[in-house]
Design an enzyme around this catalytic site. Structure first.
Site, PDB file in Angstrom:
ATOM      1  N   LEU A 168     -24.662  -8.531  -7.545  1.00  0.00           N
ATOM      2  CA  LEU A 168     -23.339  -9.074  -7.243  1.00  0.00           C
ATOM      3  C   LEU A 168     -22.608  -9.299  -8.554  1.00  0.00           C
ATOM      4  O   LEU A 168     -23.200  -9.751  -9.535  1.00  0.00           O
ATOM      5  CB  LEU A 168     -23.442 -10.401  -6.484  1.00  0.00           C
ATOM      6  CG  LEU A 168     -23.716 -10.344  -4.978  1.00  0.00           C
ATOM      7  CD1 LEU A 168     -23.921 -11.752  -4.440  1.00  0.00           C
ATOM      8  CD2 LEU A 168     -22.573  -9.662  -4.237  1.00  0.00           C
ATOM      9  N   ASP A 169     -21.308  -8.983  -8.585  1.00  0.00           N
ATOM     10  CA  ASP A 169     -20.509  -9.272  -9.771  1.00  0.00           C
ATOM     11  C   ASP A 169     -20.581 -10.767 -10.080  1.00  0.00           C
ATOM     12  O   ASP A 169     -20.755 -11.594  -9.168  1.00  0.00           O
ATOM     13  CB  ASP A 169     -19.054  -8.870  -9.552  1.00  0.00           C
ATOM     14  CG  ASP A 169     -18.863  -7.359  -9.519  1.00  0.00           C
ATOM     15  OD1 ASP A 169     -19.728  -6.653 -10.068  1.00  0.00           O
ATOM     16  OD2 ASP A 169     -17.845  -6.911  -8.955  1.00  0.00           O
TER      17      ASP A 169
END
Length: 305
Positions: free
Chosen positions: A46-47
């Site tokens: 996930l960013d």
């Protein structure tokens, strides 16, 4: 003889409800420390500013990570209309803007072109490699003239959720491996002729794991290195829900754990199907089914605590 890893021989999945402002790698390191585990990894980055489901595999569960990364995932996200950024999210600089705003009907009509087998170009601020270098490193170094090749993506669904105001639209995406939500937002803005980027992003489920399974970093810190934290651990086999489950006898379990074919009990598998096998409820191996036998491709080490 290899060096023994530090930490406990503990296997299973800990689902974290990741907050914004921290990398996926940092979350894995936090979990590994809190569980005093000797091995850990995650099933899909996930960013840093994204939130939601980050499934962390511990011990032998790391061998099942590919089955989660290949599974469908769902994201709820907000697109900021009227602006394009060089990172395709709020972290970057605005590089183009427009006063045009599409109607709800125009947005809904455009979503269909992003469903099914599509191709998307990853953001230049991503971990994709270009001539051996990470794209984000090249972009941060000021080199943004390079081109990234389109990549195939299966999109199961892209739904309109709400329109809080003229500048924002909330969407939900269900897609396969390798999808960039930032690219969806960017390309949707371009299709609508108004530009766009991701304002907020939350992964709401990943394969068998949902946000209801997740715990926050505060809980992990509070219960670190205590038996109470172990109670949140999901079984290793949770990551194998998309594979057929077989059983075997004790003597065949020993053969399978040594990497040798072993007899399994089945009635409906076809030659060449992939499956996993357990003995007395304990996962033994993943492999290919051939004429009554499982030929292991991954074996699970048994830890007698």
């Amino acid at each position: 003889m290899g060096r023994k890893r530090k930490g406990r021989d503990i296997s299973g999945w800990l689902v974290v409800d990741k907050p914004a402002g921290i990398t996926s790698t940092a979350v894995v390191n936090k979990v590994k420390w809190a569980m005093n585990a000797n091995k850990a990894g995650h099933a899909g980055t996930l960013d840093p500013e994204a939130t939601g489901v980050l499934a962390v595999a511990l011990g032998e569960a790391t061998k099942t990570v590919p089955y989660i990364t290949d599974a469908l995932k769902a994201y709820a996200f907000t697109v900021r209309l009227g602006q394009a950024t060089n990172t395709d999210d709020t972290e970057g600089e605005v590089i183009a803007s427009s006063d045009d705003r599409p109607t709800d009907a125009q947005i809904k009509a455009a979503l269909g072109s992003f469903v099914g087998d599509i191709e998307q170009i990853p953001p230049k601020f991503s971990a994709v490699k270009v001539d051996g270098q990470r794209a984000y490193k090249m972009a941060r170094g000021g080199d943004e003239d390079f081109e990234l090749a389109p990549r195939p993506l299966w999109v199961e669904d892209l739904s309109f959720l709400s329109r809080p105001d003229a500048d924002h639209v909330e969407l939900e995406l269900v897609c396969g491996k390798g999808g960039y939500v930032r690219s969806i937002a960017r390309d949707l803005g371009e299709k609508l002729g108004c530009y766009g980027h991701v304002l907020t992003l939350r992964r709401i489920w990943s394969g068998p794991f949902e946000t209801s399974d997740g715990i926050g970093l505060e809980t992990i810190d509070e219960l670190a290195k205590t038996p109470e934290l172990d109670q949140y651990l999901l079984p290793l086999e949770t990551g194998l829900t998309d594979l057929p489950a077989l059983s075997c006898r004790v003597e065949d379990a020993a053969r399978l754990r040594n990497g040798n074919p072993g007899m399994v009990i089945t009635s409906d598998l076809e030659y060449g199907d992939e499956a996993w096998v357990a003995c007395n409820g304990e996962p033994v191996a993943i492999g290919i089914y051939k004429a009554g036998e499982l030929h292991p491709t991954r074996v699970f080490v048994r830890h007698d605590n």
